[in-house]
Design a protein around this motif. Structure first.
Motif, PDB file in Angstrom:
ATOM      1  N   PRO B  33      26.741  14.429  31.067  1.00 17.19           N
ATOM      2  CA  PRO B  33      26.619  14.986  29.716  1.00 17.19           C
ATOM      3  C   PRO B  33      27.723  15.989  29.421  1.00 17.19           C
ATOM      4  O   PRO B  33      28.131  16.749  30.294  1.00 17.19           O
ATOM      5  CB  PRO B  33      25.248  15.680  29.754  1.00 17.19           C
ATOM      6  N   CYS B  34      28.189  15.989  28.180  1.00 18.57           N
ATOM      7  CA  CYS B  34      29.241  16.916  27.783  1.00 18.57           C
ATOM      8  C   CYS B  34      29.051  17.277  26.311  1.00 18.57           C
ATOM      9  O   CYS B  34      28.368  16.572  25.570  1.00 18.57           O
ATOM     10  CB  CYS B  34      30.615  16.292  28.021  1.00 18.57           C
ATOM     11  N   SER B  35      29.662  18.379  25.918  1.00 19.39           N
ATOM     12  CA  SER B  35      29.519  18.839  24.528  1.00 19.39           C
ATOM     13  C   SER B  35      30.725  18.394  23.707  1.00 19.39           C
ATOM     14  O   SER B  35      31.747  17.984  24.257  1.00 19.39           O
ATOM     15  CB  SER B  35      29.431  20.361  24.508  1.00 19.39           C
ATOM     16  N   ARG B  36      30.591  18.515  22.399  1.00 24.55           N
ATOM     17  CA  ARG B  36      31.729  18.215  21.523  1.00 24.55           C
ATOM     18  C   ARG B  36      32.928  19.110  21.871  1.00 24.55           C
ATOM     19  O   ARG B  36      34.068  18.670  21.840  1.00 24.55           O
ATOM     20  CB  ARG B  36      31.330  18.413  20.060  1.00 24.55           C
ATOM     21  N   ALA B  37      32.616  20.360  22.221  1.00 22.85           N
ATOM     22  CA  ALA B  37      33.713  21.286  22.574  1.00 22.85           C
ATOM     23  C   ALA B  37      34.418  20.845  23.855  1.00 22.85           C
ATOM     24  O   ALA B  37      35.646  20.934  23.970  1.00 22.85           O
ATOM     25  CB  ALA B  37      33.159  22.709  22.731  1.00 22.85           C
ATOM     26  N   ASP B  38      33.638  20.332  24.829  1.00 28.62           N
ATOM     27  CA  ASP B  38      34.238  19.802  26.059  1.00 28.62           C
ATOM     28  C   ASP B  38      35.220  18.680  25.719  1.00 28.62           C
ATOM     29  O   ASP B  38      36.329  18.601  26.257  1.00 28.62           O
ATOM     30  CB  ASP B  38      33.177  19.197  26.994  1.00 28.62           C
ATOM     31  N   ILE B  39      34.749  17.779  24.847  1.00 28.61           N
ATOM     32  CA  ILE B  39      35.578  16.628  24.487  1.00 28.61           C
ATOM     33  C   ILE B  39      36.878  17.101  23.836  1.00 28.61           C
ATOM     34  O   ILE B  39      37.972  16.640  24.195  1.00 28.61           O
ATOM     35  CB  ILE B  39      34.812  15.675  23.539  1.00 28.61           C
ATOM     36  N   ALA B  40      36.733  18.045  22.906  1.00 24.83           N
ATOM     37  CA  ALA B  40      37.923  18.556  22.217  1.00 24.83           C
ATOM     38  C   ALA B  40      38.872  19.213  23.219  1.00 24.83           C
ATOM     39  O   ALA B  40      40.088  18.968  23.210  1.00 24.83           O
ATOM     40  CB  ALA B  40      37.511  19.538  21.124  1.00 24.83           C
ATOM     41  N   ALA B  41      38.296  20.018  24.110  1.00 24.27           N
ATOM     42  CA  ALA B  41      39.144  20.763  25.053  1.00 24.27           C
ATOM     43  C   ALA B  41      39.922  19.816  25.967  1.00 24.27           C
ATOM     44  O   ALA B  41      41.097  20.043  26.263  1.00 24.27           O
ATOM     45  CB  ALA B  41      38.279  21.709  25.885  1.00 24.27           C
ATOM     46  N   MET B  42      39.274  18.746  26.411  1.00 29.52           N
ATOM     47  CA  MET B  42      39.894  17.888  27.407  1.00 29.52           C
ATOM     48  C   MET B  42      40.754  16.780  26.824  1.00 29.52           C
ATOM     49  O   MET B  42      41.612  16.231  27.514  1.00 29.52           O
ATOM     50  CB  MET B  42      38.825  17.268  28.321  1.00 29.52           C
ATOM     51  N   THR B  43      40.499  16.390  25.569  1.00 31.44           N
ATOM     52  CA  THR B  43      41.265  15.266  25.021  1.00 31.44           C
ATOM     53  C   THR B  43      42.423  15.740  24.155  1.00 31.44           C
ATOM     54  O   THR B  43      43.323  14.949  23.847  1.00 31.44           O
ATOM     55  CB  THR B  43      40.384  14.357  24.134  1.00 31.44           C
ATOM     56  N   GLY B  44      42.377  17.021  23.715  1.00 27.18           N
ATOM     57  CA  GLY B  44      43.428  17.499  22.822  1.00 27.18           C
ATOM     58  C   GLY B  44      43.147  17.161  21.366  1.00 27.18           C
ATOM     59  O   GLY B  44      43.921  17.540  20.484  1.00 27.18           O
ATOM     60  N   LEU B  45      42.045  16.468  21.086  1.00 25.38           N
ATOM     61  CA  LEU B  45      41.669  16.211  19.691  1.00 25.38           C
ATOM     62  C   LEU B  45      41.065  17.495  19.124  1.00 25.38           C
ATOM     63  O   LEU B  45      40.416  18.257  19.857  1.00 25.38           O
ATOM     64  CB  LEU B  45      40.627  15.088  19.634  1.00 25.38           C
ATOM     65  N   ASN B  46      41.234  17.730  17.817  1.00 23.36           N
ATOM     66  CA  ASN B  46      40.638  18.961  17.302  1.00 23.36           C
ATOM     67  C   ASN B  46      39.146  18.803  17.064  1.00 23.36           C
ATOM     68  O   ASN B  46      38.622  17.688  16.996  1.00 23.36           O
ATOM     69  CB  ASN B  46      41.412  19.499  16.084  1.00 23.36           C
ATOM     70  N   LYS B  47      38.438  19.940  16.945  1.00 25.33           N
ATOM     71  CA  LYS B  47      36.967  19.901  16.951  1.00 25.33           C
ATOM     72  C   LYS B  47      36.386  19.136  15.778  1.00 25.33           C
ATOM     73  O   LYS B  47      35.397  18.412  15.929  1.00 25.33           O
ATOM     74  CB  LYS B  47      36.413  21.337  16.980  1.00 25.33           C
ATOM     75  N   ALA B  48      37.005  19.268  14.604  1.00 23.49           N
ATOM     76  CA  ALA B  48      36.484  18.555  13.433  1.00 23.49           C
ATOM     77  C   ALA B  48      36.610  17.043  13.642  1.00 23.49           C
ATOM     78  O   ALA B  48      35.684  16.278  13.338  1.00 23.49           O
ATOM     79  CB  ALA B  48      37.245  18.996  12.179  1.00 23.49           C
ATOM     80  N   THR B  49      37.746  16.644  14.192  1.00 21.37           N
ATOM     81  CA  THR B  49      37.954  15.211  14.472  1.00 21.37           C
ATOM     82  C   THR B  49      36.924  14.717  15.482  1.00 21.37           C
ATOM     83  O   THR B  49      36.311  13.662  15.303  1.00 21.37           O
ATOM     84  CB  THR B  49      39.379  14.979  15.021  1.00 21.37           C
ATOM     85  N   VAL B  50      36.705  15.508  16.532  1.00 16.51           N
ATOM     86  CA  VAL B  50      35.731  15.104  17.546  1.00 16.51           C
ATOM     87  C   VAL B  50      34.347  14.954  16.924  1.00 16.51           C
ATOM     88  O   VAL B  50      33.638  13.966  17.174  1.00 16.51           O
ATOM     89  CB  VAL B  50      35.703  16.114  18.712  1.00 16.51           C
ATOM     90  N   SER B  51      33.947  15.906  16.064  1.00 13.65           N
ATOM     91  CA  SER B  51      32.626  15.822  15.429  1.00 13.65           C
ATOM     92  C   SER B  51      32.500  14.541  14.623  1.00 13.65           C
ATOM     93  O   SER B  51      31.470  13.854  14.673  1.00 13.65           O
ATOM     94  CB  SER B  51      32.392  17.025  14.517  1.00 13.65           C
ATOM     95  N   SER B  52      33.550  14.217  13.896  1.00 16.19           N
ATOM     96  CA  SER B  52      33.528  13.002  13.083  1.00 16.19           C
ATOM     97  C   SER B  52      33.465  11.743  13.948  1.00 16.19           C
ATOM     98  O   SER B  52      32.717  10.802  13.667  1.00 16.19           O
ATOM     99  CB  SER B  52      34.767  13.002  12.179  1.00 16.19           C
ATOM    100  N   LEU B  53      34.232  11.748  15.055  1.00 16.05           N
ATOM    101  CA  LEU B  53      34.240  10.583  15.946  1.00 16.05           C
ATOM    102  C   LEU B  53      32.890  10.414  16.638  1.00 16.05           C
ATOM    103  O   LEU B  53      32.362   9.300  16.757  1.00 16.05           O
ATOM    104  CB  LEU B  53      35.359  10.727  16.999  1.00 16.05           C
ATOM    105  N   VAL B  54      32.307  11.530  17.066  1.00 14.49           N
ATOM    106  CA  VAL B  54      30.999  11.476  17.734  1.00 14.49           C
ATOM    107  C   VAL B  54      29.944  10.960  16.752  1.00 14.49           C
ATOM    108  O   VAL B  54      29.106  10.117  17.101  1.00 14.49           O
ATOM    109  CB  VAL B  54      30.613  12.863  18.296  1.00 14.49           C
TER     110      VAL B  54
END
Lengths: 411, 411
Positions: B33-54
């Protein structure tokens, strides 16, 4: 925490900005001249992002504008091209008796080709590394004087090179465990630009893929036809080196259990039965003798000398057995014969092709073509220089151009 | 207009949104399990983009939230995991005497394993394809009844498969030029989900890479130890099929010019000197006899029967010559012996290893390990199912959730 992947990963989780910069750079390399709108349309990046990326690459001096289009529908657009000239990529090839340096610019245009005597096996490794570093230094200084930023240095070695750029074994140079990457970096005083060391067949394969008659082929194998025989294997568009970088040693696959002894201590290796030693039908002591001898063999073959043609036929048959291994196992689109195989190809190619056709299970020999290289003896040095451009295209961008401080004006 | 690349391209110019969706999906597959912030931090995508993708992937039913974290610094975050269960990936393996079906969910959990009698060589290709389609239909309907969307169907075939999924040559099935991809799609009434056809060794190699004891190995070769011997070659994390998809035919590389004739018409092929026919020391007419005979050989070897051990030693030596070709040419991290080599491995592995060590030029045999498969006889079917997940992970995302109408089964 990034742990090992459970499955194949089509893209790395790298910084998206760098990825996008390299997407734009590669797009312009392939499609220039093109507009920002073209880039956006074809890459899927939005226009604002493209404008920002183009501005960044222009700041670095890698792209430039060349004015407005005509001849197109809609509003005229500013066209963009690669700005090759401010940059240089340096390739050096170590051979037994000479060093070759090739320099190209960012656009792949050749800036320089040098060949220098090299003591090869007569020198201890330390002296040899000094010679290589000396040549590299002279090339780099030349580029600096011409105002070109050096994007990187790549060095081709006839031997097994590990992932850290150390030469583990180079029989023809008499090298074992030479840290060429580290030694060169130290000799060049830890330069800003990246340094890379790679097997010569690997760089030659990359040269063919970028500059050769089959450029763009995604599945290609290059065979060096020197004293040794090595393979550079490109599959799905990329060099494949294996787990530790020691792939491509087709030269030491046994072709004939009854064949000649190989200098590696094994019997019937491809290198022993189909390398230049087999063409000359004797052990080769000094590489400097080879060139006139090969020229003589070509003359005899042209004149229809039976013994010469029979010997070349025998060598070609064994070479075909080696190429058939590549054909069955890797199904390449093209196998390119380099080095001394090039002048001998007119007398060997038909036999090689026939042998490969008979030995390949795939229909139509899997579509394989076999051809002599058109790049000549500096294929590996050229491939080394091209490799530096690949690094840039993959996102290893040079820092923004340092504009020198203006000199203080006299009061 | 996209023309052919002049050099290697690290990333395709694909739609960035799809790429980013697959980056997030793969990240969650590996790190949940991981958070949206984890995804953003590790992929280099910004948080808004990650939220939309998730959100998009949750809409498709591929991800779900599992509540808040505890035990971490900072504000609690909503954790995300893969939602495997609503999806199924179907793999089918065609063998000479049976069909195997394996179904896994999006998270790789096994949902179903079936084995069915198959007429193999006794059936004409049309009937055989009908049997395969019938099995596929029953599996797909079962998934529909369970409310699972089918992500794709992949079929493993013991033969040469071209890039369009046609079987060009499958000697053990007696097939030549069977359009299995097209026939299956028609028999399944052009299904929504993708269909793929691939060589069995290739899928087995992918199964090892995803599920086997050496999962995650980036340079891996799988050898099928059935009546035929094929290689599945994974280099730099991906299956390498060659220009037309016919790579991996190590079974038809000549190992011993004085060796047995091969069913392919050549002499001394690896398959002829080190396949199961060589183990049984006779031509194999019907594959149904093999299993008890191999069991008997294992019993004799355990009991120390000299003739049996000598025969296995001879076969192992020739197998080692084949593996040494892989070792020199590809420098894999691991070569995995599958099929009937698995029960025989205790009596063959030491000889194979010794032969490969002697014949490999790289220091320390290039780091190669040789091991028996732990995945059993349905490795290829499992790899086929895994391949469907690879397709999803690479951006071949299913449309928003629709559970299909059951396909009509035969009356």
């Amino acid at each position: 925490m990034i742990t090992s992947a459970r499955g194949p990963r089509p893209a790395d989780f790298t910084d998206v900005r760098v990825t996008n910069l390299s997407v734009v750079l590669r797009f312009v390399r392939e499609h220039a001249p093109c507009s920002r709108a073209d880039i956006a349309a074809m890459t899927g990046l939005n226009k604002a992002t493209v404008s920002s990326l183009v501005a960044d690459l222009m700041d670095r001096g890698m792209l430039r504008e060349i004015g407005l289009t005509e001849n197109r529908v809609g509003r005229p657009a500013t066209m963009i091209v690669l700005d090759g000239a401010p940059f240089s990529a340096v390739g050096i090839e170590i051979n037994v008796d000479y060093l070759t340096a090739v320099v190209i610019d960012l656009a792949g245009e050749r800036l320089l080709s040098w060949r220098r005597f090299f003591p090869g096996t007569d020198a201890v490794a330390d002296e040899a590394v000094s010679e290589v570093a000396g040549l590299a230094r002279r090339v780099v200084n030349r580029m600096s004087r011409e105002g070109r930023q050096v994007l990187g240095l790549a060095v081709a070695v006839p031997g097994l090179v590990d992932m850290r750029g150390a030469v583990r074994l180079a029989p023809n140079l008499g090298w074992t465990d030479v840290d060429l990457y580290g030694d060169l970096r130290r000799a060049l005083r830890e330069p800003e630009f990246p340094v890379e060391v790679e097997n010569d067949a690997n760089f030659a394969a990359m040269a063919e893929q970028r500059f050769g008659a089959f450029n763009g082929a995604q599945n290609l194998v290059y065979l060096t036809g020197e004293i040794g025989v090595g393979a550079g294997v490109v599959l799905d568009g990329r060099l494949r080196r294996g787990g530790r970088g020691y792939g491509g040693e087709l030269g030491h696959v046994q072709i004939d259990p009854e064949g000649h002894s190989c200098r590696c201590g094994r019997v019937g290796c491809l290198e022993a039965v189909a390398g230049i030693g087999a063409v000359l039908d004797r052990a080769v002591a000094s590489p400097t003798e080879i060139e006139p001898e090969i020229a003589q063999i070509v003359r005899l073959a042209h004149a229809g000398d039976r013994a010469t043609l029979a010997r070349l036929h025998r060598v070609a048959r064994d070479l075909g057995r080696g190429v058939a291994i590549l054909s069955n196992l890797l199904n390449p689109e093209v196998v390119i014969l380099g080095g001394y195989y090039v002048p001998l190809a007119p007398f060997m190619l038909a036999t090689v092709e026939e042998e490969v056709r008979l030995r390949t299970i795939a229909p139509d020999t899997g579509g394989l073509r076999i051809a002599a290289s058109t790049l000549g003896h500096d294929a590996a040095a050229l491939g080394a220089a091209g490799r530096v451009l690949d690094g840039v295209d993959s996102g290893r961008l040079p820092p923004s151009r340092v504009v020198p401080e203006p000199l203080p004006e006299r009061a």
